[in-house]
Scaffold this motif. Structure first.
Motif, mmCIF file in Angstrom:
data_model
loop_
_atom_site.group_PDB
_atom_site.id
_atom_site.type_symbol
_atom_site.label_atom_id
_atom_site.label_comp_id
_atom_site.label_asym_id
_atom_site.label_seq_id
_atom_site.Cartn_x
_atom_site.Cartn_y
_atom_site.Cartn_z
ATOM 1 N N LYS A 10 32.943 36.488 15.136
ATOM 2 C CA LYS A 10 32.560 35.083 15.298
ATOM 3 C C LYS A 10 32.059 34.488 13.983
ATOM 4 N N LEU A 11 31.156 35.196 13.326
ATOM 5 C CA LEU A 11 30.686 34.655 12.042
ATOM 6 C C LEU A 11 31.791 34.756 10.992
ATOM 7 N N GLY A 12 32.658 35.758 11.145
ATOM 8 C CA GLY A 12 33.785 35.889 10.222
ATOM 9 C C GLY A 12 34.647 34.635 10.237
ATOM 10 N N TRP A 13 34.889 34.118 11.430
ATOM 11 C CA TRP A 13 35.696 32.897 11.525
ATOM 12 C C TRP A 13 34.978 31.727 10.839
ATOM 13 N N ILE A 14 33.683 31.630 11.097
ATOM 14 C CA ILE A 14 32.912 30.534 10.480
ATOM 15 C C ILE A 14 32.969 30.652 8.954
ATOM 16 N N MET A 15 32.836 31.873 8.459
ATOM 17 C CA MET A 15 32.893 32.083 7.006
ATOM 18 C C MET A 15 34.289 31.745 6.457
ATOM 19 N N THR A 16 35.312 32.008 7.264
ATOM 20 C CA THR A 16 36.674 31.649 6.841
ATOM 21 C C THR A 16 36.784 30.140 6.662
ATOM 22 N N THR A 17 36.155 29.394 7.587
ATOM 23 C CA THR A 17 36.254 27.937 7.484
ATOM 24 C C THR A 17 35.481 27.397 6.280
ATOM 25 N N LEU A 18 34.547 28.192 5.778
ATOM 26 C CA LEU A 18 33.791 27.759 4.587
ATOM 27 C C LEU A 18 34.490 28.145 3.280
ATOM 28 N N SER A 19 35.500 29.019 3.404
ATOM 29 C CA SER A 19 36.144 29.567 2.194
ATOM 30 C C SER A 19 37.268 28.661 1.712
ATOM 31 N N TYR A 20 37.563 28.746 0.430
ATOM 32 C CA TYR A 20 38.696 28.008 -0.135
ATOM 33 C C TYR A 20 39.846 28.978 -0.390
ATOM 34 N N ILE A 21 41.061 28.512 -0.135
ATOM 35 C CA ILE A 21 42.217 29.397 -0.327
ATOM 36 C C ILE A 21 42.282 29.898 -1.771
ATOM 37 N N GLY A 22 41.971 29.003 -2.710
ATOM 38 C CA GLY A 22 42.043 29.392 -4.132
ATOM 39 C C GLY A 22 41.141 30.578 -4.440
ATOM 40 N N GLU A 23 39.893 30.526 -3.947
ATOM 41 C CA GLU A 23 38.971 31.632 -4.273
ATOM 42 C C GLU A 23 39.398 32.924 -3.581
ATOM 43 N N LEU A 24 40.011 32.793 -2.408
ATOM 44 C CA LEU A 24 40.473 34.002 -1.715
ATOM 45 C C LEU A 24 41.691 34.593 -2.432
ATOM 46 N N GLU A 25 42.555 33.714 -2.910
ATOM 47 C CA GLU A 25 43.752 34.195 -3.617
ATOM 48 C C GLU A 25 43.412 34.846 -4.954
ATOM 49 N N ARG A 26 42.259 34.503 -5.487
ATOM 50 C CA ARG A 26 41.864 35.093 -6.787
ATOM 51 C C ARG A 26 41.276 36.502 -6.668
ATOM 52 N N MET A 27 41.005 36.955 -5.459
ATOM 53 C CA MET A 27 40.412 38.291 -5.285
ATOM 54 C C MET A 27 41.394 39.369 -5.755
ATOM 55 N N THR A 28 40.934 40.269 -6.595
ATOM 56 C CA THR A 28 41.879 41.284 -7.108
ATOM 57 C C THR A 28 42.401 42.179 -5.984
ATOM 58 N N GLN A 29 41.553 42.468 -4.998
ATOM 59 C CA GLN A 29 42.051 43.319 -3.907
ATOM 60 C C GLN A 29 43.205 42.633 -3.164
ATOM 61 N N TYR A 30 43.065 41.318 -2.965
ATOM 62 C CA TYR A 30 44.142 40.575 -2.302
ATOM 63 C C TYR A 30 45.409 40.639 -3.152
ATOM 64 N N LYS A 31 45.233 40.415 -4.458
ATOM 65 C CA LYS A 31 46.412 40.420 -5.340
ATOM 66 C C LYS A 31 47.100 41.789 -5.288
ATOM 67 N N ASP A 32 46.294 42.861 -5.378
ATOM 68 C CA ASP A 32 46.879 44.215 -5.361
ATOM 69 C C ASP A 32 47.575 44.499 -4.038
ATOM 70 N N LYS A 33 46.831 44.269 -2.945
ATOM 71 C CA LYS A 33 47.384 44.673 -1.647
ATOM 72 C C LYS A 33 48.542 43.790 -1.219
ATOM 73 N N SER A 34 48.473 42.493 -1.532
ATOM 74 C CA SER A 34 49.537 41.603 -1.075
ATOM 75 C C SER A 34 50.839 41.898 -1.819
ATOM 76 N N GLN A 35 50.695 42.336 -3.075
ATOM 77 C CA GLN A 35 51.898 42.684 -3.852
ATOM 78 C C GLN A 35 52.747 43.727 -3.156
ATOM 79 N N ARG A 36 52.049 44.665 -2.484
ATOM 80 C CA ARG A 36 52.782 45.742 -1.803
ATOM 81 C C ARG A 36 53.564 45.231 -0.595
ATOM 82 N N HIS A 37 53.269 43.972 -0.175
ATOM 83 C CA HIS A 37 53.944 43.464 1.026
ATOM 84 C C HIS A 37 55.037 42.456 0.708
ATOM 85 N N GLY A 38 55.380 42.320 -0.558
ATOM 86 C CA GLY A 38 56.483 41.427 -0.915
ATOM 87 C C GLY A 38 56.069 39.974 -0.923
ATOM 88 N N SER A 39 56.893 39.111 -0.280
ATOM 89 C CA SER A 39 56.667 37.676 -0.394
ATOM 90 C C SER A 39 55.693 37.185 0.672
#
Ligand code: TYM
Length: 331
Positions: free
Chosen positions: A88-117
């Motif tokens: 529940k709080l996770g969803w609220i925190m998602t609504t407070l987050s910006y896509i740009g800051e989430l896309e800049r996370m190195t873990q996201y960049k590393d892990k998403s690369q393994r999934h292609g497009s």
């Protein structure tokens, strides 16, 4: 008394990196602080998991938490999905987050690369950090003991907490990271410039806490070093041997200097054997206790009690958040 929160993903068997980088320190906090340790199974499903395997991994991790010496009379041990306030709080925190800051996370960049497009990147990989922020913020946490690789996630947690506080009024404590001085990043035995990871495809790269002694020795013997045959610490030029020295230092509480003196004039072969031996001796009692706990009803009782205790504290924070945001019907 400070509040301590940390979590580990049940996405595979626990590694020596998880243990030395984070979990070993958990046992130190339990005598003085209010501690919450979580099995973050909702983070694990941000990449596909086989259901039976996931169920086993959750149980194994819970048993390992007890086996390393956490005492359920002192700490709250629980499974993330059993405390609905996290999602529940996770969803609220998602609504407070910006896509740009989430896309800049190195873990996201590393892990998403393994999934292609974009068409095949799970969205949960992107929204992983706001759920992690929720985990931490629900308990008004002071310190989060984690390895080096979680730094960025703790920073975004602090940003989100601050953003909420600025927008709606003081609600969340701003948590601080605690990383060990040595061991915050245990490296792969095969590619010592890469961190040791649960999901490494090369099985010789990672030591798992439940590995048999012979296998540990085999992995150590195969560990990448250099051709100098001189035991001295240089993280850049001698990454392999330095990693083994860090592991040895952490387990034996010897300093790097002492290890250099102890092994002056000795070769890599002997050192690798000795490192294997200290690892085997350190995890032997953990493996024994693990076997006692893993199929016990006691473990279920601990987790049931833990979820109830965690939920009580988490609900107080979530109620306040929902009130402040206007989500609740009445104030
Ligand atoms: P996870 O499951 O990848 O790792 C668990 C803990 O082990 C540390 N660690 C390491 N430390 C040193 N050397 C290594 N090679 C190594 N590999 C892993 C990690 O830094 C971590 O402390 N996002 C987290 C889980 C999480 C969490 C939280 C942590 C979810 N919510 C809230 C703290 C607070 C993760 O994936 O950890």
């Amino acid at each position: 008394m400070a509040v301590i929160f940390s979590g580990v993903q049940p996405s595979g068997t626990i590694t020596l990196g998880n243990y030395l980088g984070a979990m070993k320190s958990f046992t130190k906090y339990q005598n003085e602080h209010e501690c919450y340790f979580c099995i973050v199974n909702q983070h694990a499903i941000t990449v596909p998991q086989e259901p039976n395997q996931l169920r086993n991994n959750i149980r194994n991790l819970a048993a390992l938490y007890l086996a390393i010496g956490l005492d359920p009379d002192k700490v709250t041990l629980f499974i993330q999905s059993e405390v609905p306030e996290h999602a529940k709080l996770g969803w609220i925190m998602t609504t407070l987050s910006y896509i740009g800051e989430l896309e800049r996370m190195t873990q996201y960049k590393d892990k998403s690369q393994r999934h292609g497009s974009g068409d095949s990147i799970p969205a949960g990989l992107l929204t992983y950090p706001p759920l992690m922020a929720a985990d931490i913020l629900l308990y008004q946490t002071d310190y989060v003991p984690v390895g080096d690789d979680q730094k960025q996630h703790i920073e975004i947690t602090r940003d989100l907490a601050q953003r909420f506080n600025n927008r709606y009024g003081e609600t969340f404590k701003i948590p601080a990271i605690h990383t060990p001085e040595v061991g915050a990043r245990i490296m792969s035995l095969q590619e010592p410039k890469k961190k040791m990871s649960k999901s490494d495809v090369n099985s010789s790269a990672t030591i798992f806490l439940l590995d048999e002694p012979e296998l540990i020795l085999k992995k150590l013997k195969k560990a990448q070093t250099d051709s100098e045959n001189r035991i001295s610490y240089d993280k850049e030029l001698k990454a392999g041997i330095s990693n083994l020295m860090a592991i040895y230092a952490l387990i034996t509480s010897k300093s790097i200097k002492e290890i250099e003196q102890l092994y002056d004039g000795k070769g890599y072969g002997q050192f690798k054997n000795d490192v294997a031996e200290v690892i085997i001796e350190a995890i032997r009692p953990i493996q024994e206790r693990y076997k006692e706990f893993v199929n016990s009803d006691y473990l279920d009782q601990v987790l049931t009690d833990g979820a109830a205790k965690a939920s009580q504290k988490a609900a107080a924070t979530l109620n306040k958040v929902e009130d402040l945001m206007g989500l609740s019907r009445r104030r």
